[in-house]
Design an enzyme around this catalytic site. Sequence first.
Site, PDB file in Angstrom:
ATOM      1  N   ASP A 139     121.538 106.417  57.284  1.00  0.00           N
ATOM      2  CA  ASP A 139     121.800 105.802  58.629  1.00  0.00           C
ATOM      3  C   ASP A 139     123.390 106.474  58.589  1.00  0.00           C
ATOM      4  O   ASP A 139     123.708 107.463  58.402  1.00  0.00           O
ATOM      5  CB  ASP A 139     121.610 104.373  58.704  1.00  0.00           C
ATOM      6  CG  ASP A 139     121.871 103.856  59.807  1.00  0.00           C
ATOM      7  OD1 ASP A 139     120.894 104.006  60.666  1.00  0.00           O
ATOM      8  OD2 ASP A 139     122.720 103.461  60.515  1.00  0.00           O
ATOM      9  N   TYR A 176     129.186 103.355  67.081  1.00  0.00           N
ATOM     10  CA  TYR A 176     128.357 103.731  68.113  1.00  0.00           C
ATOM     11  C   TYR A 176     129.277 104.387  68.852  1.00  0.00           C
ATOM     12  O   TYR A 176     129.193 105.694  69.564  1.00  0.00           O
ATOM     13  CB  TYR A 176     127.217 103.126  68.600  1.00  0.00           C
ATOM     14  CG  TYR A 176     126.102 103.022  67.730  1.00  0.00           C
ATOM     15  CD1 TYR A 176     124.873 103.552  67.602  1.00  0.00           C
ATOM     16  CD2 TYR A 176     126.190 101.832  66.625  1.00  0.00           C
ATOM     17  CE1 TYR A 176     124.090 103.265  66.949  1.00  0.00           C
ATOM     18  CE2 TYR A 176     125.122 101.569  65.678  1.00  0.00           C
ATOM     19  CZ  TYR A 176     124.181 102.580  65.749  1.00  0.00           C
ATOM     20  OH  TYR A 176     123.105 102.242  65.013  1.00  0.00           O
ATOM     21  N   HIS A 202     113.293 104.358  56.986  1.00  0.00           N
ATOM     22  CA  HIS A 202     114.719 104.375  57.142  1.00  0.00           C
ATOM     23  C   HIS A 202     115.542 103.575  56.190  1.00  0.00           C
ATOM     24  O   HIS A 202     116.583 104.019  55.622  1.00  0.00           O
ATOM     25  CB  HIS A 202     114.823 103.768  58.606  1.00  0.00           C
ATOM     26  CG  HIS A 202     116.444 104.027  59.097  1.00  0.00           C
ATOM     27  ND1 HIS A 202     116.840 105.309  59.344  1.00  0.00           N
ATOM     28  CD2 HIS A 202     117.498 102.872  59.061  1.00  0.00           C
ATOM     29  CE1 HIS A 202     118.007 105.173  59.934  1.00  0.00           C
ATOM     30  NE2 HIS A 202     118.411 103.841  59.636  1.00  0.00           N
TER      31      HIS A 202
END
Length: 381
Positions: free
Chosen positions: A179, A307, A358
Amino acid sequence: MNDMIRDFTIDIPKTALDDLDIRLRHVRWPDPEPVDDWSQGIPLDYVKTIVEHWRTSYDWRRCEQELNQYPHHLTEMDGVDIHFMHIRSPEPDARPLLMTHGWPGSIVEFMDVIGPLTDPVAHGGEAKDAYHLVLPSLPGYGFSGKPTTTGWGLEKIAKAWDTLMTRLGYDRYFAQGGDWGGMVTSVIGAQNLGHCAGVHVNLVVVGPPSDEMMASLTPEEQASLAHFAVYQEQGAGYAEIQRTRPQTLGYGLADSPVGQMAWIMEKFQGWAEDAKAPDENFDCDRLLDNVMIYWLNNAGASSARLYRESFGAPNVDPVTVPSGCSIFPHEIITPSRRWAEQRFQNLHYWGEPEQGGHFAAMEVPELFVQEVRGCFAGMEL
């Protein structure tokens, strides 16, 4: 800059746990979803079941004790305290390995791989596969401090991590991540500041394939593009919200533990091996351990800001240090080897495990350890 390493112990005050209990007893629920699946988000009945377990059976002190069996530290980087675990192997020839988590993960993701990686002999392995582990919490995540200025994107974190390793006395080290951790690790390799001897990532972020490659797609590459298209259409909304309005999102996540839990736990269903609910693939208490790392540190908004910093145009600079990539089958992004080689230009290892998604270190820890060992076994410091 203060380069002091300070000891740290996780010790959440009882008042914070009492406050959580009060909030879990006074939840205002939304209407139930008008569908019988997860297509509109995490279902109401499932959330109610998790919350009841959280309130009546879950024990944070157990998690706190498990984490505190390992050494924790803080050190300042450009005005921000960085939290990290530093777990030295009993093997004298162990090699340093920096491992970085992502969102919505935390250091909790690595709990089941610490033992096999630091003390392989005690876990049926060989001494040559031993590592000294450094496990930092990203800025704004977990027990790390929260940046009060903009600029803490992938490039700055990668440089800070390199400084952290040299501050600990590791002039040469390996780096691993998934990630955001995989993206930070890739940038460490791209920056190549002279200390990182090799990288391994289990989220392989690359630039778009060349026109020549797009004109000759293999069936596997076509499937990969189709899989990612579904994610972009149906599963990527969270990222755009966190990229564009992390502060507005933060009010709900800071005020509601159920909101924070649902925002996180949904991903452990959607990004794992085919499962109808997250606790089919993960231990329910371990999932809540991870949620608590966010809730107790009020990290909903601060974690989302990464982000804002780096998601719109992520760094895909070429990586020339020795590299390894592991493509778990239920990962969000599953590029082919020839796509990956456009960015990872010194690719030593390519793994395609049969299971996992993930959150591989948490979902399939044995396979994850095999991939890490397989990658770094052929690299020299």
